[in-house]
Scaffold this motif. Structure first.
Motif, PDB file in Angstrom:
ATOM      1  N   ASP A  80     -81.023 -39.590  14.551  1.00 12.60           N
ATOM      2  CA  ASP A  80     -82.241 -39.195  13.831  1.00 12.60           C
ATOM      3  C   ASP A  80     -81.882 -38.227  12.693  1.00 12.60           C
ATOM      4  O   ASP A  80     -82.396 -38.342  11.573  1.00 12.60           O
ATOM      5  CB  ASP A  80     -83.223 -38.494  14.782  1.00 12.60           C
ATOM      6  CG  ASP A  80     -83.466 -39.286  16.052  1.00 12.60           C
ATOM      7  OD1 ASP A  80     -84.614 -39.632  16.318  1.00 12.60           O
ATOM      8  OD2 ASP A  80     -82.486 -39.587  16.776  1.00 12.60           O
ATOM      9  N   LYS A  95     -85.375 -41.348  20.748  1.00 11.58           N
ATOM     10  CA  LYS A  95     -86.432 -41.983  21.538  1.00 11.58           C
ATOM     11  C   LYS A  95     -85.904 -43.157  22.369  1.00 11.58           C
ATOM     12  O   LYS A  95     -86.375 -43.423  23.463  1.00 11.58           O
ATOM     13  CB  LYS A  95     -87.506 -42.540  20.589  1.00 11.58           C
ATOM     14  CG  LYS A  95     -88.724 -41.673  20.485  1.00 11.58           C
ATOM     15  CD  LYS A  95     -89.531 -42.056  19.277  1.00 11.58           C
ATOM     16  CE  LYS A  95     -90.688 -42.953  19.579  1.00 11.58           C
ATOM     17  NZ  LYS A  95     -91.434 -43.285  18.338  1.00 11.58           N
ATOM     18  N   ALA A  96     -84.943 -43.890  21.784  1.00 10.29           N
ATOM     19  CA  ALA A  96     -84.405 -45.059  22.495  1.00 10.29           C
ATOM     20  C   ALA A  96     -83.271 -44.664  23.447  1.00 10.29           C
ATOM     21  O   ALA A  96     -83.081 -45.297  24.485  1.00 10.29           O
ATOM     22  CB  ALA A  96     -83.920 -46.097  21.485  1.00 10.29           C
ATOM     23  N   MET A 257     -88.642 -52.100  25.389  1.00  7.03           N
ATOM     24  CA  MET A 257     -88.392 -50.926  24.538  1.00  7.03           C
ATOM     25  C   MET A 257     -89.230 -51.004  23.257  1.00  7.03           C
ATOM     26  O   MET A 257     -89.734 -49.991  22.788  1.00  7.03           O
ATOM     27  CB  MET A 257     -86.895 -50.801  24.220  1.00  7.03           C
ATOM     28  CG  MET A 257     -86.060 -50.395  25.420  1.00  7.03           C
ATOM     29  SD  MET A 257     -86.519 -48.773  26.086  1.00  7.03           S
ATOM     30  CE  MET A 257     -85.588 -47.696  25.005  1.00  7.03           C
ATOM     31  N   GLU A 260     -92.794 -50.120  24.107  1.00 10.20           N
ATOM     32  CA  GLU A 260     -92.951 -48.689  24.366  1.00 10.20           C
ATOM     33  C   GLU A 260     -92.845 -47.872  23.076  1.00 10.20           C
ATOM     34  O   GLU A 260     -92.873 -46.642  23.119  1.00 10.20           O
ATOM     35  CB  GLU A 260     -91.873 -48.218  25.344  1.00 10.20           C
ATOM     36  CG  GLU A 260     -92.014 -48.807  26.743  1.00 10.20           C
ATOM     37  CD  GLU A 260     -93.290 -48.365  27.440  1.00 10.20           C
ATOM     38  OE1 GLU A 260     -93.541 -47.155  27.519  1.00 10.20           O
ATOM     39  OE2 GLU A 260     -94.049 -49.255  27.895  1.00 10.20           O
ATOM     40  N   ARG A 262     -90.129 -47.717  21.270  1.00  6.75           N
ATOM     41  CA  ARG A 262     -88.785 -47.143  21.268  1.00  6.75           C
ATOM     42  C   ARG A 262     -87.762 -48.239  21.013  1.00  6.75           C
ATOM     43  O   ARG A 262     -86.879 -48.467  21.849  1.00  6.75           O
ATOM     44  CB  ARG A 262     -88.482 -46.517  22.633  1.00  6.75           C
ATOM     45  CG  ARG A 262     -89.418 -45.405  23.050  1.00  6.75           C
ATOM     46  CD  ARG A 262     -89.158 -45.041  24.509  1.00  6.75           C
ATOM     47  NE  ARG A 262     -90.114 -44.064  24.999  1.00  6.75           N
ATOM     48  CZ  ARG A 262     -89.941 -42.747  24.951  1.00  6.75           C
ATOM     49  NH1 ARG A 262     -88.843 -42.246  24.441  1.00  6.75           N
ATOM     50  NH2 ARG A 262     -90.850 -41.924  25.423  1.00  6.75           N
TER      51      ARG A 262
END
Ligand code: AMP
Ligand code: GLY
Length: 423
Positions: A80, A95-96, A257, A260, A262
């Motif tokens: 990130d 997040k993932a 994923m 969600e 993510r």
């Protein structure tokens, strides 16, 4: 291109050696790398968890592409932070990465989306966990929720041992905050298979399957380690199993994923157990396995950088990912005593390597031009050959040429795979 690889173990060495074959790359930096990686990349003394240092270096040097390899910086959000500076990256965002960083998250994800895994309960308080164990069947598997250097899983043969494991995590805080929640799950049996995959969040491309050897001693005895050796492909991963995995596990996970919010981009590692009821997920890792990468990447025939960029650019569906139909074996040479107490600072010497063999250095530093041991797992010797038998023989022939005080390696890496019918 200027490429940067975050990390400093055998896995990172395998990634760097893979990237080095790419004609598109001018220079590779390793942060921090190690004494052996220094032969293949420019090592920069910035730790893998020093996110500010990593960002400042990348911006200052004008890095074009970054590969974040270890779990810690991924879970901390290294991708990130780099992406915020406009740097293209290989690896999931924070997040993932939670798919590995929280076992509670991954178990709940599997339950919600019907992905086969061991039955489980989550506990946030100690007493209910102890009460639950009064009636639980044994062996019971007790897992700390968070990252714990691969040590947060305890397979307890008795209820008393399981309770002791819960106390060590929740009361004594043996794994720090990682143990503030625990998962207690059903004990599964069957052969284990590691499948690393490339995924851009939409498409998932499994790499060649592999088998880790986690215990310290021959015959899968002794303590759990980070991995004492690997072979690829894994004979238990038959075409039929692969088809089921794709349908029941890989695609549903990628989709879950996404749903969600993510989406996972990078290398998603499926730790599987082939049970009598079919393949089930033991764990997800948000990164290449170590030492799985040391057998999988040498078998990749496509250009690693091109594949990684396709993941970043979400173009995996249009990109060829080709593996050799050879086999590979990696024998990890460790410091005697690992995973407990061991000596450091011993000089390492290697003879002339034979066959299609590479050495991936995990724990060594350079001092006055000498390579000295600096970790438990010192290096991995990987050989590639048309058959697994030849790959194993060649890896052992070369491992025997690596010398340092108290060097130790398992003598049976790949023995089970051969028995199970690998060619
Ligand atoms: P993990 O750190 O989740 O990979 O777990 C370490 C090892 O513990 C795995 O490679 C398995 O051998 C074993 N293990 C984890 N969960 C289970 C389970 N539910 N049943 C049996 N063995 C397990
Ligand atoms: N070899 C197992 C892991 O990388 O987690």
């Amino acid at each position: 291109m200027k490429v940067m690889v975050v990390g400093g173990g055998g896995r990172e060495h395998a990634i760097i050696k893979g990237l080095k074959k790419s004609p598109k790359i001018d220079v590779i930096y390793a942060l921090p790398g190690n004494g052996g990686i220094a032969a293949d990349a420019e090592c920069v003394d910035i730790g893998a968890k020093d996110l500010d240092g990593i960002r400042d270096f990348a911006v200052r040097e004008g890095i074009d592409y970054a590969v974040v390899a270890p779990d810690d910086p991924l879970a901390m959000g290294a991708v990130d932070i780099l992406q915020a500076e406009g740097i293209r990256c290989f690896g999931p965002d924070k997040k993932a990465a939670v798919i590995e960083a929280s076992k509670v998250f991954s178990k709940d994800l599997m339950k919600k989306y019907g992905i086969p895994t061991a039955a489980y309960e989550v506990f946030e308080e100690m007493q209910p966990a102890l009460d639950y164990l009064d009636a639980a069947s044994v062996p019971a598997v007790v897992k700390a929720d968070g990252l714990a250097l691969g040590k947060g899983v305890i397979i307890a043969e008795t209820r008393e041992d399981a309770k002791a494991a819960v106390r060590s995590m929740m009361e004594e805080k043996k794994f720090g905050e990682s143990g503030s929640r625990v998962v207690i799950e059903e004990f599964l049996t069957g052969p284990e298979v590691s499948v690393l995959s490339f995924t851009d969040g939409h498409t998932v491309v499994p790499m060649i399957s592999s088998q880790d050897h986690k215990r310290a001693l021959d015959g899968d005895k002794g303590l759990n380690t980070g991995g004492m050796g690997t072979v690829a492909p894994n004979p238990y991963y038959t075409e039929e199993v692969a088809e089921r995995c794709m349908k029941e596990i890989f695609l549903p996970t990628i989709k879950a994923m996404q749903e969600e919010g993510r989406p996972f981009k990078g290398c998603l590692y499926f730790g599987l157990m082939i049970t009598d009821d079919g393949p089930k997920v033991i764990e997800y890792n948000c990164r290449f396995g170590d030492p799985e990468a040391q057998v999988v990447l040498p078998l990749l025939e496509s250009d690693l950088l091109t594949v990684m960029e396709a993941v970043t650019d979400e173009k995996l569906a249009e990109t060829e990912v080709k593996f050799s139909d050879s086999s590979a074996c990696c024998v990890v040479v460790a410091s005697g005593g690992y995973p407990q107490e061991y000596k450091k600072g011993c000089e390492i010497t290697m003879g002339e390597l034979t066959g299609k063999t590479e050495v991936f250095v995990a724990g060594a530093k350079l001092e006055d031009g000498k390579l000295l041991t600096s970790g438990g797992r010192v290096l991995g010797v990987t050989s590639v050959a048309p058959t697994l038998k030849e790959a194993i023989d060649t890896a052992y022939e070369n491992a025997a040429k690596i010398q340092f005080e108290n060097a130790y390696y398992r003598k049976d890496i790949g023995a089970r795979a051969l028995q199970a019918g690998s060619r």
